[in-house]
Design an enzyme around this catalytic site. Structure first.
Site, PDB file in Angstrom:
ATOM      1  N   ASN A  86       0.881  -1.167   0.000  1.00 17.28           N
ATOM      2  CA  ASN A  86       0.000   0.000   0.000  1.00 17.28           C
ATOM      3  C   ASN A  86       0.917   1.215   0.000  1.00 17.28           C
ATOM      4  O   ASN A  86       1.464   1.584   1.035  1.00 17.28           O
ATOM      5  CB  ASN A  86      -0.897  -0.021   1.242  1.00 17.28           C
ATOM      6  CG  ASN A  86      -1.704   1.255   1.389  1.00 17.28           C
ATOM      7  OD1 ASN A  86      -1.881   2.003   0.425  1.00 17.28           O
ATOM      8  ND2 ASN A  86      -2.196   1.518   2.598  1.00 17.28           N
ATOM      9  N   LYS A 123       0.318   4.294  -0.443  1.00 17.49           N
ATOM     10  CA  LYS A 123      -0.231   5.547   0.118  1.00 17.49           C
ATOM     11  C   LYS A 123       0.101   6.717  -0.820  1.00 17.49           C
ATOM     12  O   LYS A 123       0.083   6.538  -2.026  1.00 17.49           O
ATOM     13  CB  LYS A 123       0.285   5.759   1.551  1.00 17.49           C
ATOM     14  CG  LYS A 123       0.099   4.498   2.408  1.00 17.49           C
ATOM     15  CD  LYS A 123       0.317   4.731   3.857  1.00 17.49           C
ATOM     16  CE  LYS A 123       0.104   3.410   4.607  1.00 17.49           C
ATOM     17  NZ  LYS A 123       0.122   3.580   6.043  1.00 17.49           N
ATOM     18  N   HIS A 126      -9.366   2.134   4.453  1.00 15.35           N
ATOM     19  CA  HIS A 126      -8.108   2.237   5.202  1.00 15.35           C
ATOM     20  C   HIS A 126      -8.290   3.222   6.362  1.00 15.35           C
ATOM     21  O   HIS A 126      -9.010   4.217   6.238  1.00 15.35           O
ATOM     22  CB  HIS A 126      -6.980   2.697   4.279  1.00 15.35           C
ATOM     23  CG  HIS A 126      -5.640   2.577   4.922  1.00 15.35           C
ATOM     24  ND1 HIS A 126      -5.157   3.543   5.776  1.00 15.35           N
ATOM     25  CD2 HIS A 126      -4.714   1.601   4.880  1.00 15.35           C
ATOM     26  CE1 HIS A 126      -3.974   3.147   6.223  1.00 15.35           C
ATOM     27  NE2 HIS A 126      -3.682   1.978   5.687  1.00 15.35           N
ATOM     28  N   GLU A 166      -6.514   5.499   7.444  1.00 16.36           N
ATOM     29  CA  GLU A 166      -6.178   6.902   7.136  1.00 16.36           C
ATOM     30  C   GLU A 166      -7.343   7.595   6.436  1.00 16.36           C
ATOM     31  O   GLU A 166      -7.575   8.782   6.633  1.00 16.36           O
ATOM     32  CB  GLU A 166      -4.896   6.954   6.283  1.00 16.36           C
ATOM     33  CG  GLU A 166      -3.669   6.689   7.136  1.00 16.36           C
ATOM     34  CD  GLU A 166      -2.551   5.954   6.419  1.00 16.36           C
ATOM     35  OE1 GLU A 166      -2.538   5.919   5.175  1.00 16.36           O
ATOM     36  OE2 GLU A 166      -1.683   5.399   7.121  1.00 16.36           O
ATOM     37  N   GLU A 180      -5.889  -4.253  10.411  1.00 18.45           N
ATOM     38  CA  GLU A 180      -4.854  -3.255  10.646  1.00 18.45           C
ATOM     39  C   GLU A 180      -5.143  -2.483  11.921  1.00 18.45           C
ATOM     40  O   GLU A 180      -5.899  -1.494  11.903  1.00 18.45           O
ATOM     41  CB  GLU A 180      -4.784  -2.273   9.471  1.00 18.45           C
ATOM     42  CG  GLU A 180      -4.460  -2.922   8.146  1.00 18.45           C
ATOM     43  CD  GLU A 180      -3.714  -1.967   7.220  1.00 18.45           C
ATOM     44  OE1 GLU A 180      -2.650  -2.370   6.734  1.00 18.45           O
ATOM     45  OE2 GLU A 180      -4.169  -0.844   7.018  1.00 18.45           O
ATOM     46  N   GLY A 222       2.240   2.599  10.640  1.00 15.19           N
ATOM     47  CA  GLY A 222       3.250   3.647  10.464  1.00 15.19           C
ATOM     48  C   GLY A 222       3.927   4.063  11.756  1.00 15.19           C
ATOM     49  O   GLY A 222       4.625   5.072  11.807  1.00 15.19           O
ATOM     50  N   SER A 252       3.032  -1.820  10.324  1.00 16.69           N
ATOM     51  CA  SER A 252       4.468  -1.963  10.579  1.00 16.69           C
ATOM     52  C   SER A 252       4.992  -3.375  10.310  1.00 16.69           C
ATOM     53  O   SER A 252       5.917  -3.837  10.980  1.00 16.69           O
ATOM     54  CB  SER A 252       4.813  -1.510  11.996  1.00 16.69           C
ATOM     55  OG  SER A 252       4.444  -0.144  12.172  1.00 16.69           O
TER      56      SER A 252
HETATM   57  P1  PGA Z   1       2.688   0.497   7.591  1.00 13.85           P
HETATM   58  O1  PGA Z   1       1.276   0.724   6.893  1.00 13.85           O
HETATM   59  O2  PGA Z   1       3.195  -0.834   7.074  1.00 13.85           O
HETATM   60  O3  PGA Z   1       3.535   1.635   7.122  1.00 13.85           O
HETATM   61  O4  PGA Z   1       2.463   0.486   9.055  1.00 13.85           O
HETATM   62  C1  PGA Z   1       0.388  -0.335   6.715  1.00 13.85           C
HETATM   63  C2  PGA Z   1      -0.887   0.174   6.099  1.00 13.85           C
HETATM   64  O5  PGA Z   1      -1.316   1.267   6.461  1.00 13.85           O
HETATM   65  O6  PGA Z   1      -1.487  -0.486   5.231  1.00 13.85           O
END
Ligand code: PGA
Length: 255
Positions: free
Chosen positions: A13, A15, A98, A100, A170, A176, A216
């Site tokens: 992903n 982003k 997601h 976010e 998630e 992140g 992460s």
């Molecule tokens: P990350 O993001 O691996 O940077 O924690 C995962 C995601 O948001 O899909």
């Protein structure tokens, strides 16, 4: 992972990262590194990168996904992209809901549900993200939160259609942040999600559903997370932007 029952899927992903030329360069790096993968490999990229990305992976084992899609086919929805547009470009997967988008862009379970149904109707495969906030975990309501999201996000999705859905667990506190859920925490919630799917759609469909962990996940912790029975893959943010790290995760899912 339980590869006898279901497909392992590693999805990047990206982003809001990589311009079209940078996307092409990164995919060109990734392609040879994952050529012998024994799992599904997907890169979900920003809208403007999609055409370049589809071209870059042509004839390879990598599939391309978008990071969202609107539920209407066309109309006055400034800034949105329809499933028809995505299909024509050659997209196969779409990340939906997601955290976010939920956190910063007002995405709700109702809109995630509408998007999920539109994506399925178009013959695309949604990767539907669910996960609890840190304080929800601390208040011991993780399961309630996840059960509610699953019920609402998949409301009115038929048993036939749900076979094309991937769920990504998630935990919001792990995205992140460098703070990964432990293998046991990931397994516990992924197993819970499967049990909820079984309640809604029956055990056979639940057993066949791909449930990813995301938050992460990286080249150092992927193998242990993926060794868990109910963790069928990963949705990878930061580590998917580095070819060698992403390839190492794909390798961990290919054993
Ligand atoms: P990350 O993001 O691996 O940077 O924690 C995962 C995601 O948001 O899909």
């Amino acid at each position: 992972m339980n590869k006898t029952l279901r497909k392992a899927v590693i999805a990047g992903n990206w982003k809001m990262n990589k311009t079209p030329s940078e996307a092409k360069a990164l995919l060109n790096e990734i392609v040879p590194l994952v050529a012998d993968a024994d799992c599904e490999v997907i890169a979900c990229v920003p809208y403007v990168d999609l055409a370049v990305a589809v071209e870059a992976v042509k004839g390879t084992n990598i599939k391309i996904g978008a990071e969202n899609a609107h539920w209407e086919q066309s109309g006055a929805f400034t800034g949105e992209i329809s499933t028809g547009m995505l299909k024509e470009v050659g997209v196969e997967y779409v990340v939906l809901g997601h955290s976010e988008r939920r956190q910063y862009f007002g995405e709700t379970d109702e809109t995630v549900n509408k998007r999920t149904k539109a994506v399925l109707k178009a013959g695309l495969k949604p990767i539907v993200c669910v996960g609890e906030l840190l304080w929800e975990r601390e208040c011991n309501i993780t399961e309630e939160v996840i059960a509610r999201q699953i019920k609402l996000d998949l409301f009115d999705v038929s048993a036939e259609d749900v076979k094309n859905v991937i769920i990504a667990y998630e935990p919001v506190w792990a995205i992140g942040t460098g703070r990964t859920a432990t293998d046991d925490q990931a397994e516990e919630v992924c197993a819970f999600i499967r049990a909820e799917i079984a309640k809604l759609y029956g055990q056979e469909i639940a057993d066949g559903m791909t449930i990813q962990y995301g938050g992460s996940m990286n080249d150092g912790n992927a193998a242990a997370l993926l060794s868990k029975e109910n963790v069928d893959g990963g949705l990878i943010g930061g580590a998917s932007l580095v070819a060698a790290k992403f390839a190492a995760i794909v390798k961990a899912a290919s054993v």
